[in-house]
Each structure stands twice: as C-alpha cells, then as structure tokens.
Write an enzyme that holds these catalytic residues in place. Structure first.
Site, mmCIF file in Angstrom:
data_model
loop_
_atom_site.group_PDB
_atom_site.id
_atom_site.type_symbol
_atom_site.label_atom_id
_atom_site.label_comp_id
_atom_site.label_asym_id
_atom_site.label_seq_id
_atom_site.Cartn_x
_atom_site.Cartn_y
_atom_site.Cartn_z
ATOM 1 N N LYS A 178 -10.355 1.642 -7.050
ATOM 2 C CA LYS A 178 -9.583 1.813 -5.817
ATOM 3 C C LYS A 178 -8.119 2.022 -6.211
ATOM 4 O O LYS A 178 -7.414 1.089 -6.567
ATOM 5 C CB LYS A 178 -9.674 0.576 -4.913
ATOM 6 C CG LYS A 178 -9.124 0.891 -3.520
ATOM 7 C CD LYS A 178 -8.498 -0.289 -2.820
ATOM 8 C CE LYS A 178 -7.057 -0.529 -3.141
ATOM 9 N NZ LYS A 178 -6.106 0.526 -2.716
ATOM 10 N N GLY A 229 -1.631 -5.876 -9.649
ATOM 11 C CA GLY A 229 -0.692 -5.643 -8.555
ATOM 12 C C GLY A 229 0.239 -6.831 -8.421
ATOM 13 O O GLY A 229 0.445 -7.589 -9.376
ATOM 14 N N SER A 230 0.777 -7.021 -7.249
ATOM 15 C CA SER A 230 1.771 -8.082 -7.058
ATOM 16 C C SER A 230 1.106 -9.456 -6.932
ATOM 17 O O SER A 230 -0.074 -9.557 -6.578
ATOM 18 C CB SER A 230 2.571 -7.793 -5.789
ATOM 19 O OG SER A 230 1.705 -7.818 -4.673
ATOM 20 N N THR A 233 -0.196 -10.023 -3.323
ATOM 21 C CA THR A 233 -1.515 -9.467 -3.014
ATOM 22 C C THR A 233 -2.604 -10.170 -3.823
ATOM 23 O O THR A 233 -3.714 -10.375 -3.333
ATOM 24 C CB THR A 233 -1.550 -7.946 -3.290
ATOM 25 O OG1 THR A 233 -0.409 -7.352 -2.683
ATOM 26 C CG2 THR A 233 -2.795 -7.300 -2.737
ATOM 27 N N GLY A 234 -2.270 -10.538 -5.061
ATOM 28 C CA GLY A 234 -3.249 -11.225 -5.917
ATOM 29 C C GLY A 234 -3.800 -12.477 -5.251
ATOM 30 O O GLY A 234 -4.999 -12.784 -5.355
ATOM 31 N N GLU A 251 -3.981 -9.530 -12.720
ATOM 32 C CA GLU A 251 -2.810 -9.152 -13.540
ATOM 33 C C GLU A 251 -1.672 -8.915 -12.564
ATOM 34 O O GLU A 251 -1.677 -7.922 -11.835
ATOM 35 C CB GLU A 251 -3.103 -7.866 -14.330
ATOM 36 C CG GLU A 251 -4.252 -7.971 -15.305
ATOM 37 C CD GLU A 251 -3.907 -8.711 -16.584
ATOM 38 O OE1 GLU A 251 -2.803 -9.303 -16.664
ATOM 39 O OE2 GLU A 251 -4.738 -8.721 -17.498
ATOM 40 N N CYS A 285 5.612 -4.216 -14.721
ATOM 41 C CA CYS A 285 5.403 -5.668 -14.623
ATOM 42 C C CYS A 285 6.107 -6.367 -15.771
ATOM 43 O O CYS A 285 6.659 -7.449 -15.601
ATOM 44 C CB CYS A 285 3.909 -5.981 -14.612
ATOM 45 S SG CYS A 285 2.999 -5.275 -15.986
ATOM 46 N N GLU A 382 11.334 -10.689 -8.260
ATOM 47 C CA GLU A 382 11.071 -9.431 -8.971
ATOM 48 C C GLU A 382 11.470 -8.258 -8.071
ATOM 49 O O GLU A 382 10.804 -8.015 -7.060
ATOM 50 C CB GLU A 382 9.570 -9.354 -9.284
ATOM 51 C CG GLU A 382 9.165 -8.119 -10.034
ATOM 52 C CD GLU A 382 7.638 -7.959 -10.152
ATOM 53 O OE1 GLU A 382 6.922 -8.205 -9.172
ATOM 54 O OE2 GLU A 382 7.201 -7.542 -11.234
HETATM 55 P P1 NAD Z 1 0.371 -4.297 -4.598
HETATM 56 O O1 NAD Z 1 -0.069 -5.693 -4.823
HETATM 57 O O2 NAD Z 1 1.094 -3.959 -3.360
HETATM 58 O O3 NAD Z 1 -0.883 -3.310 -4.644
HETATM 59 C C1 NAD Z 1 -1.768 -3.253 -5.739
HETATM 60 C C2 NAD Z 1 -3.101 -2.691 -5.282
HETATM 61 O O4 NAD Z 1 -3.702 -3.613 -4.368
HETATM 62 C C3 NAD Z 1 -3.017 -1.367 -4.537
HETATM 63 O O5 NAD Z 1 -4.134 -0.579 -4.891
HETATM 64 C C4 NAD Z 1 -3.106 -1.789 -3.078
HETATM 65 O O6 NAD Z 1 -3.601 -0.783 -2.235
HETATM 66 C C5 NAD Z 1 -4.090 -2.940 -3.168
HETATM 67 N N1 NAD Z 1 -4.042 -3.916 -2.092
HETATM 68 C C6 NAD Z 1 -3.026 -4.170 -1.233
HETATM 69 N N2 NAD Z 1 -3.356 -5.175 -0.387
HETATM 70 C C7 NAD Z 1 -4.604 -5.562 -0.727
HETATM 71 C C8 NAD Z 1 -5.485 -6.578 -0.245
HETATM 72 N N3 NAD Z 1 -5.144 -7.384 0.748
HETATM 73 N N4 NAD Z 1 -6.687 -6.705 -0.842
HETATM 74 C C9 NAD Z 1 -7.052 -5.916 -1.873
HETATM 75 N N5 NAD Z 1 -6.258 -4.944 -2.379
HETATM 76 C C10 NAD Z 1 -5.049 -4.771 -1.812
HETATM 77 O O7 NAD Z 1 1.198 -3.921 -5.900
HETATM 78 P P2 NAD Z 1 2.009 -2.582 -6.188
HETATM 79 O O8 NAD Z 1 3.218 -2.592 -5.320
HETATM 80 O O9 NAD Z 1 1.076 -1.409 -6.170
HETATM 81 O O10 NAD Z 1 2.428 -2.813 -7.717
HETATM 82 C C11 NAD Z 1 3.574 -3.510 -8.078
HETATM 83 C C12 NAD Z 1 3.260 -4.934 -8.495
HETATM 84 O O11 NAD Z 1 2.207 -4.946 -9.458
HETATM 85 C C13 NAD Z 1 4.439 -5.627 -9.154
HETATM 86 O O12 NAD Z 1 4.524 -6.958 -8.697
HETATM 87 C C14 NAD Z 1 4.054 -5.607 -10.639
HETATM 88 O O13 NAD Z 1 4.687 -6.597 -11.408
HETATM 89 C C15 NAD Z 1 2.577 -5.753 -10.581
HETATM 90 N N6 NAD Z 1 1.944 -5.220 -11.777
HETATM 91 C C16 NAD Z 1 1.354 -6.084 -12.628
HETATM 92 C C17 NAD Z 1 0.791 -5.606 -13.803
HETATM 93 C C18 NAD Z 1 0.125 -6.536 -14.762
HETATM 94 O O14 NAD Z 1 -0.652 -6.038 -15.559
HETATM 95 N N7 NAD Z 1 0.378 -7.821 -14.729
HETATM 96 C C19 NAD Z 1 0.815 -4.243 -14.085
HETATM 97 C C20 NAD Z 1 1.425 -3.383 -13.181
HETATM 98 C C21 NAD Z 1 1.990 -3.883 -12.022
#
Ligand code: NAD
Length: 479
Positions: A178, A229-230, A233-234, A251, A285, A382
């Site tokens: 996704k 992701g963030s 959201t995690g 992650e 990240c 962040e």
């Molecule tokens: P985000 O959390 O907004 O979105 C990440 C993904 O989750 C997207 O595909 C989004 O559509 C999906 N998503 C959103 N809401 C959801 C839900 N309720 N349930 C399931 N999926 C959902 O993050 P972003 O803005 O795309 O990315 C930036 C963030 O990701 C930053 O905080 C960054 O530090 C982090 N990040 C972490 C790593 C790592 O490996 N630790 C790597 C890259 C980015």
C-alpha cells in the site's frame, strides 16, 4: 493497459494489481509533482471490495507460495530485480516526478532498492539445533507467517517498498503493498512488473485514499503489517492490528541527535553534517535533526555550516545541480512552515535560511536555528523538512543526557578525531542505529529499527527476515 514487457513501454497507465490482473477502479485520483504543482496521471482508488479480493487472492497464493522451495523464491525475486534494473532510468525519472528529489538521488534510491532486494533475497535462514542427545533433537525453524501488508511512506517509496517485498516473498509470504497516496506511481509499476515473476496473488498493490490503510490493518485476513511512517500513524496501526493480533513491525519517526566534539576538523565535519541534515530536504527518518556542538568551537562550526548551507541549491529535481528538491506535498509543506511560524512566536535566532515562497513548488530553503531552548518545539519534535537546531554543550555527561532526552530513538551519531572518545559516547546513546564520524550509513544485512517511540521490531538482516516468520520449536525423536 500498461505494458507487461520486461521493459515498460507505457508509463502512463497506472493500475492496482489484484490476483495477477491489472485493475482500474470506478473512482480515481492523482498525485501532484511537488516541484511544479502540476497534476500527475490518474491512479486507482481501491474500495473495501478490492481489499477483500486482494486479501483472498493472497490467502490462496500463500498455500502454494509458502511451499515453493526457498531457492526458487529467491530466483524469482532476483529476476524481478533484474527487470527493475532494465527500467532503471524510467523508475528514477518517475520517482523525481512524483517525490521531488533530485534525479541523482532518485537514481541512488533505485540503486539502493536493487541492492537491498538482492542482499535480502540472498540471506538464508537455517534451522538451528538447540539440543541433541541419543534420543531426541530440538530444532528451531522459521516458517512463513501468512499474508503480509507493506505500508509505505512518501519519502523513499521505491527503496522502502522493495525492502519489504524481498524479505516477505523470500520467506514464503505473499505481500500487498500500500503506497502513500502522495507517491503511488513507482510502487504500482514495481508490482506490475513483478507479475511476470510471481504467481497471481503473491505480489499485489492497492492504491487508494486515506481509507485504505485502516481497511487493511483492520481486515481479519492479513497476518502481518510491516509499516513505515510516522509514530502518530504507527500507534493507530498497532491499535487496529491488535484486534486480530496481527504481527506488526513499526518503523517510525526520529529526532536524531549528533554530537560534535571539540577536536573535530571543522572544515570537513561541518559541511558533512549540513549535507546529512538537508539530504532529501530533511525528509528522512534518519536525518540529523539536532546538532550539539562543543561550546569551544561553536561559533566557528556554526559559521562553517552556514557557509556550506548557502551553497546548497534548491529547485526542481529534474534540473541539474540542485541538492534539494521541494517538500513532497502540501500537507507536509504547511507542517514545516508551522516550524517557521515558531521562529517569530518563540523569538528564535535564524543562522541561515527561511521559507522560500518564490518558486511555484513546495520549496523551503535550508534553515539552521542558533541555540533554541531544549524545550523549543524545533528541538523536541520532528519537522520532517529542512530546518534544524544547533545547540552548544560543555560537559560529556550533560550532552549525552540531552541527546537521549527524547521520546524517539531511531538514530544518533558522534563526531571526534579521537575514536576512543567517540566510541565511548556512541555506546551511551539510546537509538536503534548509532554512528561514529558519519550518519545515515545503512546496510541491508544489518538490522534496522527504532528504540522508544521510533518503532517496534526491526527490518533487514537475518532478524528482519525472521520477523516475517513464525518460530517453531520441534522436539523430534531419533528412535
Ligand atoms: P504517515 O504515517 O503519514 O503515512 C505512512 C503510510 O501510512 C502511508 O502509506 C499512509 O497512507 C498510511 N496511513 C496513514 N494513516 C493510516 C492508518 N490510520 N492506518 C494505516 N495506514 C495509514 O507517514 P508519512 O508522512 O508518509 O512519512 C513520514 C514519516 O515516516 C516521518 O515521521 C518519518 O520519520 C517516518 N519514516 C520512518 C522510517 C523508518 O524506517 N523508521 C522511514 C521513512 C519514514
């Protein structure tokens, strides 16, 4: 329909891939090139019905794919990687167009995706004999988990999708990718291309809107969510996945500190730190997000950072010579601008930079703040954009405490000409990855994950592969 040759000839049709077929949806949406704000082609908006179909196809595929010998699965993944490589330039250009990063870095990302795929596919998990006597053998083995879902962010859409696909598939688990709604294009094409190498239902992709992630995490079918992701959201993903006890690997975000000792060679280290803070326009990240400089060299170090920052060109990633592209999307642009609003509100001192409103895209010039308080939002949160705080320190114990005083724990680094000192400090930093005299150096054969609110579990390396498996202990009889 998009071409299914090993080399794509058509890059303008974008489809979900469900059970080996390219599927359109009644509704569609589109991304935006963040450098120009021009609309990109239409992509599908998956429905709950599409999710049900993809999960059900993955479930049947699991029965056969999990029984395919490891070596055959590996060969299929390596053949897919070769096909991606044949389309290298197209994937890189598409990445710059949808994500914004300069082409040279888009190429580096596709290269990294290939390297990660090949390295991860070549890792083998062996059975372990933990006890043995004349009568019995206790064997630990790692069996495939089931249907996996890979949720990908928009900052490294190609690398992070490939780094989920390879370990999931080599360990015998079908995966549904996704992509972020902001960057679906490359991921749709990666999976479309994959259909030549994997049976239907093994590698699928769904593009959608904000409903799609929650539908997938709540669905009773999948057995594991691999989420990047963030942290915000995690937590939602974990909550939703807990209802059916799906396995999760999270992650998440970071607020990486870097500690600069008084004995560094300023002319070499200051430009490196600036480059690592502003790479991908700070949307990493593991970008350096807090810079702690020893007070005895603070002024000179800051001046050298400022000087180097002024040389970093920001602009359309398709034009040569730009180090930084735009912020990837309007939502993130507004979020980063919020940190600039703090400058006035909190009376912060700007060493270099500011918001760049002149260009059509979501551009922000790289910005360094001079000694904001440890409690300022820019020091704590962040921003995920090119704005970074520089602070001074005096005492080793005190700076280690300040570096560790965060809810995050993704990466951290220390710079010194004396490796003994640097190694000693490195061992005291609380983060999943800690570097000496560098930052953001990654290796697919090493585990990668976050401490504290930066994540749960880890990906990559042998341990990362095992996270796509169940552990099974067999008490086998010899007689
Ligand atoms: P985000 O959390 O907004 O979105 C990440 C993904 O989750 C997207 O595909 C989004 O559509 C999906 N998503 C959103 N809401 C959801 C839900 N309720 N349930 C399931 N999926 C959902 O993050 P972003 O803005 O795309 O990315 C930036 C963030 O990701 C930053 O905080 C960054 O530090 C982090 N990040 C972490 C790593 C790592 O490996 N630790 C790597 C890259 C980015």
């Amino acid at each position: 329909m998009g071409s299914l040759g090993t080399t794509f000839t058509v890059w303008d049709g974008y489809y979900n891939v469900i059970n080996g077929e390219l599927k359109s949806t009644t509704q569609s949406r589109h991304g935006i090139n963040p450098a120009t704000k021009k609309s990109l082609p239409e992509v599908p908006v998956a429905t709950q019905g599409d999710v049900d179909e993809a999960v059900s196809a993955a479930k049947s595929a699991f029965n056969t794919w999990s029984q395919v010998p490891w070596n055959e699965r590996k060969k299929a993944i390596l053949a897919w990687a070769d096909a991606v490589e044949k389309n290298f330039d197209d994937f890189a250009r598409l990445l710059t167009t949808e994500q914004g990063k300069p082409l040279v870095f888009a190429k580096a990302e596709v290269e990294a995706g290939l390297h990660w795929t090949r390295t991860l596919a070549n890792i083998e998990i062996k059975e372990e004999v933990t006890k043995e006597d004349d009568e019995k053998q206790v064997v630990v083995r790692y069996t495939p988990l089931g249907v996996c879902v890979g949720i990908v962010p928009w900052n490294f859409p190609i690398l992070l999708a490939m780094a989920k696909i390879a370990p999931s598939l080599v360990t015998g688990n079908p995966i549904i990718i996704k992509p972020s709604p902001f960057t679906p294009y490359g991921d749709l094409k990666l999976v479309e291309l994959g259909q030549q190498f994997f049976p239907p239902g093994v590698l699928q992709v769904l593009s959608g809107d904000d409903n799609l992630g929650p539908w997938l995490t709540a669905h009773p079918g999948p057995d594991k969510i691999s989420f990047t992701g963030s942290s915000f959201t995690g937590k939602k993903v974990m909550e939703s996945a807990s209802k059916t006890l799906k396995r999760v690997t999270l992650e998440l975000g970071g607020k990486d500190p870097t500690i600069v000792c008084p004995d560094v060679d300023i002319a070499t280290v200051a430009p490196k730190i600036v480059s690592l803070a502003f790479l991908n326009s700070g949307q990493i990240c593991l970008a350096i997000k807090r810079i702690y400089i020893h007070e005895s060299i603070y002024d000179q170090f800051l001046a050298t950072m400022v000087e180097h920052t002024r040389t970093l060109k920001t602009g359309d990633g398709m034009e040569d010579g730009n180090y930084m592209g735009p912020i990837q999307n309007a939502m993130q642009y507004e979020k980063v601008k919020g940190f600039f609003a703090d400058i006035e509100k909190e009376n912060l001192k700007v060493a270099v930079g500011g918001v760049n409103e002149e260009k059509p895209g979501y551009f922000i010039t790289p910005t360094i703040l001079d000694r904001p308080a440890d409690t300022a939002r820019i020091t704590v949160d962040e921003p995920f954009g090119p704005i970074v705080p520089a602070m001074s320190w005096k005492d080793e114990g005190e700076v280690i405490e300040r570096a560790n005083n965060t809810k995050y724990g993704l990466g951290a680094s220390v710079w010194s000409s004396d490796v003994q000192t640097a190694n000693r400090i490195a061992r005291k930093l609380q983060a999943g990855t800690v570097w000496v005299n560098t930052h953001f150096e990654l290796d697919p054969s090493a585990p990668f994950g976050g401490h504290k609110e930066s994540g749960i579990g880890h990906e990559w390396g042998e341990g990362g592969l095992k996270s796509f498996c169940n552990v099974q202990t067999l008490f086998l009889k010899k007689v």
